[in-house]
Scaffold this motif. Structure first.
Motif, mmCIF file in Angstrom:
data_model
loop_
_atom_site.group_PDB
_atom_site.id
_atom_site.type_symbol
_atom_site.label_atom_id
_atom_site.label_comp_id
_atom_site.label_asym_id
_atom_site.label_seq_id
_atom_site.Cartn_x
_atom_site.Cartn_y
_atom_site.Cartn_z
ATOM 1 N N GLN A 1 8.272 -6.971 -68.962
ATOM 2 C CA GLN A 1 7.313 -6.429 -67.982
ATOM 3 C C GLN A 1 6.329 -7.551 -67.855
ATOM 4 O OE1 GLN A 1 5.830 -2.593 -69.368
ATOM 5 N NE2 GLN A 1 7.678 -1.679 -68.273
ATOM 6 N N ASN A 2 5.609 -7.668 -66.876
ATOM 7 C CA ASN A 2 4.464 -8.433 -66.468
ATOM 8 C C ASN A 2 4.875 -9.912 -66.701
ATOM 9 O OD1 ASN A 2 2.756 -5.949 -65.608
ATOM 10 N ND2 ASN A 2 2.395 -5.694 -67.948
ATOM 11 N N SER A 3 6.027 -10.361 -66.480
ATOM 12 C CA SER A 3 6.296 -11.899 -66.840
ATOM 13 C C SER A 3 6.674 -12.293 -65.574
ATOM 14 C CB SER A 3 7.367 -11.679 -67.704
ATOM 15 O OG SER A 3 8.239 -12.727 -67.436
ATOM 16 N N ILE A 4 6.623 -13.760 -65.376
ATOM 17 C CA ILE A 4 6.830 -14.469 -64.064
ATOM 18 C C ILE A 4 7.961 -15.452 -64.743
ATOM 19 C CG2 ILE A 4 6.150 -15.951 -62.414
ATOM 20 C CD1 ILE A 4 3.285 -14.811 -62.709
ATOM 21 N N PRO A 5 9.172 -15.043 -64.464
ATOM 22 C CA PRO A 5 10.338 -15.906 -65.178
ATOM 23 C C PRO A 5 10.532 -17.196 -64.063
ATOM 24 C CG PRO A 5 11.117 -14.098 -63.862
ATOM 25 C CD PRO A 5 9.688 -13.995 -63.913
ATOM 26 N N SER A 6 10.850 -18.356 -64.998
ATOM 27 C CA SER A 6 11.077 -19.357 -64.307
ATOM 28 C C SER A 6 12.615 -19.817 -64.112
ATOM 29 C CB SER A 6 10.515 -20.609 -65.278
ATOM 30 O OG SER A 6 11.239 -20.575 -66.449
ATOM 31 N N ASP A 7 13.340 -18.762 -64.594
ATOM 32 C CA ASP A 7 14.760 -18.723 -64.699
ATOM 33 C C ASP A 7 15.432 -17.318 -65.138
ATOM 34 O OD1 ASP A 7 14.485 -18.433 -67.524
ATOM 35 O OD2 ASP A 7 15.863 -20.203 -68.001
ATOM 36 N N ILE A 8 16.632 -17.213 -64.876
ATOM 37 C CA ILE A 8 17.255 -15.930 -65.175
ATOM 38 C C ILE A 8 18.138 -16.344 -66.404
ATOM 39 C CG2 ILE A 8 18.992 -14.278 -64.273
ATOM 40 C CD1 ILE A 8 17.467 -14.320 -61.491
ATOM 41 N N ASP A 9 18.254 -15.523 -67.567
ATOM 42 C CA ASP A 9 19.155 -15.693 -68.465
ATOM 43 C C ASP A 9 20.202 -14.693 -68.414
ATOM 44 O OD1 ASP A 9 17.821 -18.208 -69.870
ATOM 45 O OD2 ASP A 9 16.109 -16.183 -69.898
ATOM 46 N N ILE A 10 21.334 -14.962 -68.382
ATOM 47 C CA ILE A 10 22.521 -14.130 -68.299
ATOM 48 C C ILE A 10 23.651 -14.485 -69.470
ATOM 49 C CG2 ILE A 10 24.534 -13.531 -66.785
ATOM 50 C CD1 ILE A 10 22.706 -14.224 -64.380
ATOM 51 N N LEU A 11 24.079 -13.595 -70.062
ATOM 52 C CA LEU A 11 25.189 -13.612 -71.015
ATOM 53 C C LEU A 11 26.529 -13.166 -70.194
ATOM 54 C CD1 LEU A 11 26.440 -14.086 -73.956
ATOM 55 C CD2 LEU A 11 25.464 -11.694 -74.354
ATOM 56 N N VAL A 12 27.311 -13.704 -70.576
ATOM 57 C CA VAL A 12 28.816 -13.405 -70.039
ATOM 58 C C VAL A 12 29.760 -13.496 -71.181
ATOM 59 C CG1 VAL A 12 30.889 -13.998 -68.553
ATOM 60 C CG2 VAL A 12 28.554 -14.309 -67.674
ATOM 61 N N THR A 13 30.302 -12.320 -71.507
ATOM 62 C CA THR A 13 31.133 -11.980 -72.686
ATOM 63 C C THR A 13 32.615 -12.208 -72.008
ATOM 64 O OG1 THR A 13 31.057 -9.776 -72.801
ATOM 65 C CG2 THR A 13 29.462 -11.166 -74.318
ATOM 66 N N ASN B 1 25.880 -19.090 -61.282
ATOM 67 C CA ASN B 1 24.707 -19.965 -61.311
ATOM 68 C C ASN B 1 24.280 -20.475 -59.658
ATOM 69 O OD1 ASN B 1 22.708 -21.712 -62.353
ATOM 70 N ND2 ASN B 1 24.231 -23.452 -62.476
ATOM 71 N N ASP B 2 25.448 -20.796 -58.960
ATOM 72 C CA ASP B 2 25.370 -21.126 -57.534
ATOM 73 C C ASP B 2 24.611 -20.058 -56.804
ATOM 74 O OD1 ASP B 2 26.229 -23.713 -58.086
ATOM 75 O OD2 ASP B 2 28.287 -23.329 -56.920
ATOM 76 N N ARG B 3 25.022 -18.752 -56.969
ATOM 77 C CA ARG B 3 24.534 -17.551 -56.063
ATOM 78 C C ARG B 3 23.069 -17.188 -56.547
ATOM 79 N NH1 ARG B 3 27.992 -12.521 -54.307
ATOM 80 N NH2 ARG B 3 26.607 -11.833 -52.927
ATOM 81 N N ILE B 4 22.584 -17.296 -57.638
ATOM 82 C CA ILE B 4 21.487 -17.286 -58.010
ATOM 83 C C ILE B 4 20.461 -18.193 -57.517
ATOM 84 C CG2 ILE B 4 19.834 -16.964 -60.166
ATOM 85 C CD1 ILE B 4 22.084 -15.386 -61.509
ATOM 86 N N ILE B 5 20.947 -19.406 -57.750
ATOM 87 C CA ILE B 5 20.112 -20.588 -57.247
ATOM 88 C C ILE B 5 19.817 -20.415 -55.655
ATOM 89 C CG2 ILE B 5 19.992 -23.017 -56.592
ATOM 90 C CD1 ILE B 5 21.226 -23.429 -59.388
ATOM 91 N N ASN B 6 21.011 -20.142 -54.754
ATOM 92 C CA ASN B 6 20.755 -19.919 -53.366
ATOM 93 C C ASN B 6 20.195 -18.845 -52.925
ATOM 94 O OD1 ASN B 6 22.244 -22.387 -53.015
ATOM 95 N ND2 ASN B 6 24.198 -21.400 -53.255
ATOM 96 N N GLU B 7 20.400 -17.628 -53.664
ATOM 97 C CA GLU B 7 19.756 -16.095 -53.163
ATOM 98 C C GLU B 7 18.543 -15.871 -53.518
ATOM 99 O OE1 GLU B 7 22.642 -13.183 -52.664
ATOM 100 O OE2 GLU B 7 24.358 -14.309 -52.205
ATOM 101 N N ILE B 8 18.361 -16.219 -55.038
ATOM 102 C CA ILE B 8 16.939 -15.895 -55.592
ATOM 103 C C ILE B 8 16.137 -17.063 -55.904
ATOM 104 C CG2 ILE B 8 16.186 -14.717 -57.605
ATOM 105 C CD1 ILE B 8 18.568 -13.289 -57.896
#
Length: 77
Positions: free
Chosen positions: A8-20, A40-47
């Motif tokens: 909460q109340n954070s301004i992220p500079s990236d999105i951290d995702i774990l894929v198992t 990775n491509d979708r997040i960069i292009n859309e978000i």
């Protein structure tokens, strides 16, 4: 997901995702690498944020207890 994106109340500079994944053979690993690239491509292009996509086999995750230690949340089964 884990990291600043879920705090909460954070301004992220990236999105951290774990894929198992369950390693079956080399083909399944190649598919996981392709999935990582697509995410990775979708997040960069859309978000418009960088994505840090971590790949761990189910055994690796269990061994290091990554989900619990990083307070990760499940966003897709």
């Amino acid at each position: 997901m884990f990291g600043s994106i879920i705090k909460q109340n954070s301004i992220p500079s990236d999105i951290d995702i774990l894929v198992t994944y369950k390693p079956i053979n080399i083909k399944s690993y190649i598919q996981v690498l392709q999935l990582r690239h697509k995410i990775n491509d979708r997040i960069i292009n859309e978000i418009r944020l960088n994505a840090d996509v971590i790949l761990l086999s189910l055994n690796e995750e269990k061994e290091i207890d990554f989900i619990n230690k990083s307070n990760a949340i499940c966003v897709w089964p």
